[in-house]
Design a protein around this motif. Sequence first.
Motif, short mmCIF file in Angstrom:
data_model
loop_
_atom_site.label_atom_id
_atom_site.label_comp_id
_atom_site.label_asym_id
_atom_site.label_seq_id
_atom_site.Cartn_x
_atom_site.Cartn_y
_atom_site.Cartn_z
N MET A 210 -9.90 8.38 -0.95
CA MET A 210 -10.21 9.38 -0.59
C MET A 210 -8.48 10.52 -0.64
O MET A 210 -8.42 11.71 -1.00
CB MET A 210 -9.68 9.50 1.27
N GLU A 618 -7.14 6.84 5.31
CA GLU A 618 -8.71 5.47 4.55
C GLU A 618 -8.19 4.61 5.23
O GLU A 618 -9.47 3.55 5.70
CB GLU A 618 -8.53 6.43 3.08
N ARG A 637 -14.92 2.56 2.36
CA ARG A 637 -13.71 2.75 3.07
C ARG A 637 -12.19 2.01 2.36
O ARG A 637 -11.64 2.29 1.79
CB ARG A 637 -12.80 2.84 4.20
N ALA A 641 -9.61 2.27 -0.80
CA ALA A 641 -8.48 2.73 0.23
C ALA A 641 -7.14 1.66 -0.77
O ALA A 641 -5.68 1.98 -1.25
CB ALA A 641 -8.31 3.25 1.35
#
Length: 900
Positions: A210, A618, A637, A641
């Motif tokens: 992200m 994230e 995610r 992350a």
Amino acid sequence: MSQLMSVRETTTQHVSINGFDSGLLRANGDSDAINRIDTVMEVLRRSDGCGIVLAGEFGVGKTHLLREAQLLSSQESHVVSLRCSSGLAHVKLGTLSPLLGDVSENYLENLHLVTRTVTRVLLAAAGGKPIVLFIDNVQNLDEESALVVTQLAVNKTVSLVLACSSLVQTPAEIVSLWRDGMIYRLDLLPLTESEAPGWLKESLGGQVSMAAAQALWRIGGGNPRFMSALVQEQIEAGTLLNRDGVWVVSGADLVCGNSCVDSVMTAVGALCAEEQLVAELLAVSGGMALNHLMGICSAVAVDALQKRGYLKISQAEQVGVRLAMPLMEEVLRNRVPVGRSRELRQWAVGDDADSARSGIAAYRLASWTTECGMEIEPNQALLAARDATNEGHPTLGLRILTTQSRRISAAAAGLETARALMAKGEHLGAERLMSSPLLDDPNLDIATWLEVRLMRSSLARIQPQIGVDARTLLDEVAARLFELAQANGGHDPLDEVPDLREELALVMAQQAMHEGKYREPEVVLEGLRRSARQLRVRYMATLALIEVKALTGRAHSAAALAEGLNNSAEFNADIVPLRGAPLTMAVAASILAELTGHRMMRTSTGTFVGARVAGFSELAEGVTATFDGHADAALKRLIPATSQLEQLSEPAAVRLGYAAAAYAYTLKGDDEAALASLRRSESKATSASRLMNTVCSYFQVLASAELASKEKALIRLFALADEEKRFGCSSVELLFVAAAVRLGALTAARRMVDLADVVQGELSTIYAGFGRGLGEQDTTQLLAMAELATAHDEDLLSRDIARTALRIAKECADKDAIRQAQRVIRAGVAKLGKVKVTAEDGQVLTGREQEIAVQAAGGVSNKSIAAKMHISVRTVEGHLYQIYSKLQVSSRTELRETIS
């Protein structure tokens, strides 16, 4: 603007695509490029029109799309390609000259003859094939060529594929074709923030964190051409890296090389002189008040740039305007010569460097002044550098300090430099500066001395390996201030520096929270939230209060504070981005989301400096999905992350990421991946806050319950719950106790009910009902709670409660309850995705049984089912026997009710 809007309202033949289209035509495909090319080719195959016009600013992909369409069209049509240019815009029939050959000037005066000649040339070359005429930059088409092209389209001699930057600037004849419904329009828009990750994943061939997606999208403004140049240059510079198949940012500053410069300057070169002036002024100033800008520059030019999407207008108390793309700002600012920059500065602020009416931020004005080779007061430079760092621009703060270093004291410059380095995540560099003997000078004034100690305590909390204890430093501060107050007759030495008093109070509160003492600083934090002088302190105090309330059983109060934070004009995301949100806030946000369904980790941080906060956000989303049991969504995610935060040297976050991933993998039944993640989590021994250690333990224990011993896991869960009770963290205590009950510790149901009755949140209501239903062996109550959990998207919890109801129903031979429990379990498994199914889920239908059950419940006869599935009727009957037995039904009517 009004002209464009009036044109748009006259027809429905309009498609807008920026990755996913909407409008009359629908383009289908797996990617942005496929969507667009499919739309163009669909239009060309239609018989009710004569072509399409592609409208979009530089860099959104018009020329690339034209080439793709030419390649596909050439397989079945005769393709002719023309390109307009600003040089030919005023040359009569200049664009069509390749089709006219050597004809006399007099001949060109008769457009009817010109049209006939062009038609004859095209038909002769086509050899009976359909003709598709491609024209790029049609906004530069001369008037006579526009008339001829329009006539060719009306006569159905050609199909048109045109590209332009804007229909407003396109010849009226072309616009009339669209207005009359003869050609379609496809708007090519910049990528939105939600589309950028997919575009980058496709471009880079791998997952993208992200932080990386936000940074590249924001800096490039969503413009694919700019983003492509950015991606390539960041890869070459090492600021965009591939780590274990995930693209992450290094955390270093943006690299702006020749490719980025060329792309931006090509776009700027298409602007008129007045528009270029506006862009230059906003680039060097960093933004200013809209009314002030329009008093200096042409309002028409400002309006034109806004229509192009090059400007961003902020609706604060004083309406401000800045360039929408940081990349354009960076390129233009670096290319404006010093002399020109001074001239622009004179126009913007004159001799009044403190002018507030310009709307230029003080730190931006200070930076601009120093870049012009002008000096500013040392104290002004220090304040500007600090403001730049606090506003999320530490590199700018360092630039100010560097240009003015010879006029600033070494101690003050070192302190501010360390502050900027900490904001950039360069903690070791900050620690080296803070270890300077200059900062231990006994003659330092009390304000500087205090700032040094506060900075060192923050570093010690972030970097415990430096060997300094944060609590010891803060105790030293308290003792010194007490001594000074005693020596001055009780007079508080911080009366003269109230901002520092606020900073001290905030740091003391954060340290207490780090140690798990959440109730202790609550009153202080509430006071700071309401009345602190500094906006940043009010913001950070609000975040801390949300964390305190979320963890101590007051989730509704925490959610209300979070909602107020998100909706507050004072804490607008553009003014106060989540640059200061600590890792613990990300974790607390996931717990808050679990208890109330309220997602508060909104992040607008898009610079590489903000990668840490984006990574935390994230991670929080991944942890929330893990709590909910949605393993695939969680891993989507958690993996990027964790890779991103490992690159940024955040061991506590990485440890949590691996722990959550381990549990997510166990839910999927992937024990090998779960064990690998669990080992990586346990290997990340690091000094972290109590909250981080607690939540890591939560996921590690749940993973080990599936991989090793459930009995040992239960012992550990109760020990952790008791620890949370000692610290007053009732929300976290409830999660541990509930986890134990869900693993089979039925005797803890009463404790779960008692906790759920005092902890706020929708989840608490479900846990309370779960515990009471369990205690009373009431399947009706349990199934009602399972349905309520499903309604709140707590599908894993819903399945766990339904499993309990199924077990009790089987013991009581309650067929209705068995059927209902299995229906809830099946629904939960379906929503959870790829999850491991065990004997606790009862009799689960195979894939073929599910297919037959659906058809049978829909009234399809056995013979028809057999014919559709190419099996015998006897085989269908055998499957139905198994289905009826597993689902505890005896007729198709009951089957329909069970699987509906």
